[in-house]
Design an enzyme around this catalytic site. Structure first.
Site, PDB file in Angstrom:
ATOM      1  N   CYS A   1     -21.818 -45.964   3.409  1.00 20.63           N
ATOM      2  CA  CYS A   1     -21.413 -45.276   4.045  1.00 20.63           C
ATOM      3  C   CYS A   1     -22.034 -45.281   5.588  1.00 20.63           C
ATOM      4  CB  CYS A   1     -21.431 -43.458   4.036  1.00 20.63           C
ATOM      5  SG  CYS A   1     -22.118 -42.001   5.155  1.00 20.63           S
TER       6      CYS A   1
ATOM      7  N   CYS B   1       0.830  -1.250  -0.009  1.00 14.95           N
ATOM      8  CA  CYS B   1      -0.335  -0.169  -0.207  1.00 14.95           C
ATOM      9  C   CYS B   1       0.792   1.689   0.036  1.00 14.95           C
ATOM     10  CB  CYS B   1      -0.747   0.525   0.596  1.00 14.95           C
ATOM     11  SG  CYS B   1      -0.050   0.384   3.113  1.00 14.95           S
TER      12      CYS B   1
ATOM     13  N   CYS C   1      -6.490 -15.918 -21.773  1.00 10.59           N
ATOM     14  CA  CYS C   1      -6.112 -16.166 -22.157  1.00 10.59           C
ATOM     15  C   CYS C   1      -6.112 -17.764 -21.743  1.00 10.59           C
ATOM     16  CB  CYS C   1      -4.324 -16.581 -21.123  1.00 10.59           C
ATOM     17  SG  CYS C   1      -3.077 -17.169 -21.163  1.00 10.59           S
TER      18      CYS C   1
END
Lengths: 195, 329
Positions: free
Chosen positions: B257, B145, B317
């Site tokens: 599970c 900063c 890009c």
């Protein structure tokens, strides 16, 4: 949201030595501080020598903790810059961005990219192919594109203005349109016809 | 022939019963699993157990403590190392033997402070954040900063880079919002992993929501970055994960599970044995009533080679980076 204080300091710092570094930044047509226009000089000893390349800079809300979005406005023939839309493939503008980098260092990196293309990591596959297989044609094309799009001599500008005025367009409009397309006569003609 | 078919069917049923029964008897602590192999190959037993929300911190703390004690490093450095090696302890030990401690740590992005400081702090389970070293000036310039701040308003990371706390906080906030678990230093070209305690402290002051998300992401990395663990795909999410040990490489593996969901460990789809994952995926896409959606996805996206998620690219890009860290085309 953008750190206005930091950006102002960056603008001051960047424009202080613009003659030496060859890069400068300005607000984009009186826009807010989050939309800037940068210019870089073509490096010496390259096909881009003598050209002035204009770059659109948009700062996201999270800047400087998010990278600035940069895009070439001037058309340029380069393996890592899209010849269609000016999109740039440069790591520090993407995942390698650091908040300690500045707009000036980013523009200097673009200048370095013009000096040292990376054709194995291309943005524009056609240009990269030509660079690798037919360097002399690449060099000639890049030089031609620099002459055609990146040089803005006043003589050339005046000639273009006269040509377009002779076609019947008002001179004020001609000058503003030519300025907006960075001196490209063909693009200016298209805009004048459509506008 | 008819008699043979009946026998096979009966055997399968019996095996299924055996599979379910021990799981429930253990009270959800562990589950047997079915491993599908070629007929010629012998079946390999694989251990499998559930990780609950309560046991998740303890399970990874065990691994973290082991690495911290072995290498005399701090918790965030141990976590970075474990994530880098996908929580495989054998991989860490192997690299330790072959490359040595310092090189292995450097490759991970872990920077060790000076020897004396390390020895002092190495033994503590929760190492306190080191206080910044004394400075000749009372104010410091933050290079993010560009403001002059007092020395007590700055923080220094293991790599020695120093910025003001406000900028660190914003950096941590941007990284958490970007989905990063390992927050790296702000300096140019520095890959050192930041101290997660400092990140928690600074975020907690200004962005408590982001601090909670960071804590949750660090906990979840034990499952998401672990090659041997998967979240249960049940909806709504039951909060558990399933861990499988033994048997590396690619195999078609069904796990269950404790909440009752049964799924393929490789692709998290419903159990589809003996069908391979790729074939099952094509079959599911064919059967779904979303053929137009699938057509759009096939036309407009590419799958990440690592985690198989479809990714759409628009603009920018040509490089695309997936959230799981793999860089695409």
């Amino acid at each position: 949201m953008v750190d206005v204080s930091r950006v102002q300091k960056e603008l001051t710092e960047c424009n202080r030595d613009r003659e030496v570094s060859g890069v400068s930044i300005a607000l984009h047509d009186g826009s807010t501080i989050s939309h800037l226009t940068g210019t870089i000089a073509g490096p010496q000893g390259t096909p881009y020598e003598g050209g002035t390349f204009v770059i659109d800079i948009r700062l996201p809300g999270g800047y400087p903790f998010e990278p600035p979005k940069m895009q070439f406005i001037t058309k340029v023939w380069h393996p890592n810059i899209s010849s269609q839309n000016g999109a740039i493939c440069l790591d520090i503008l993407k995942d390698q961005w650091s908040p300690a980098l500045t707009l000036k260092t980013a523009l200097l990196s673009l200048q370095a990219l013009l000096s040292a293309p990376a054709p194995d990591d291309p943005q524009d596959a056609v240009v990269a192919q030509q660079y690798l297989r037919d360097y002399s044609t690449f060099s000639a094309t890049a030089r031609y594109w620099t002459e055609a799009f990146a040089k803005n001599s006043s003589t050339g500008m005046e000639e273009k203005v006269q040509k377009l005025v002779e076609m019947g367009f008002p001179e004020d409009m001609v000058r503003s349109v030519l300025k907006s397309v960075n001196g490209d006569e063909n693009m200016a003609l298209e805009k004048l016809c459509s506008g | 022939m008819s008699s043979d078919d009946e026998e096979c069917f009966y055997d399968y049923e019996e095996e299924e019963e055996e599979e379910e029964e021990p799981g429930w008897d253990d009270g959800g602590g562990g589950d047997t699993m079915l491993v599908e192999e070629e007929a010629a190959l012998p079946e390999r037993p694989v251990d499998c157990w559930a990780i609950t929300e309560e046991s998740l911190p303890a399970a990874q703390q065990q691994d973290l403590s082991m690495v911290m004690n072995l290498l005399y490093i701090k918790q965030h450095q141990a976590r970075a190392l474990l994530i880098h090696h996908r929580w495989k302890m054998e991989s860490i030990l192997d690299h330790f033997d072959r490359k040595g401690r310092d090189r292995m740590l450097r490759e991970t992005g872990v920077v060790i402070q000076q020897q004396a400081e390390e020895k002092n702090g190495g033994g503590m389970a929760m190492a306190a954040s080191p206080s910044p070293p004394p400075r000749p000036r009372s104010s410091v310039t933050c290079y993010v900063c560009f403001e002059d701040v007092s020395s007590d308003a700055v923080s220094t990371m293991d790599c020695g880079h120093c910025f003001c706390n406000d900028c660190w906080t914003e950096h941590f906030f941007a990284c958490v919002n970007g989905g990063q678990k390992q927050i790296r230093c702000m300096a140019v070209g520095c890959a050192a992993v930041c101290d997660e305690d400092v990140a928690q402290r600074l975020l907690g002051g200004r962005y408590p929501g982001a601090a909670r998300r960071l804590r949750g992401a660090l906990l979840a990395s034990y499952v998401e970055d672990n090659a041997a663990a998967r979240w249960c795909p049940s909806a709504p999410h039951c909060g558990r994960a399933v861990r499988v040990d033994g048997g590396g490489g690619r195999w078609c593996c069904e796990v269950s599970c404790p909440c009752g969901a049964s799924f393929c460990f490789g692709c998290a789809a419903p159990a589809h044995s003996p069908c391979p994952c790729a074939m099952w995926e094509r079959w599911e896409a064919k059967c779904r009533g979303e053929s137009m959606n699938v057509d759009w996805i096939l036309a407009n996206t590419k799958s990440c080679p690592k985690c198989s998620k479809p990714i759409e690219k628009n603009g920018g890009c040509n490089h695309v980076r997936c959230k799981c860290g793999q860089c695409l085309w």
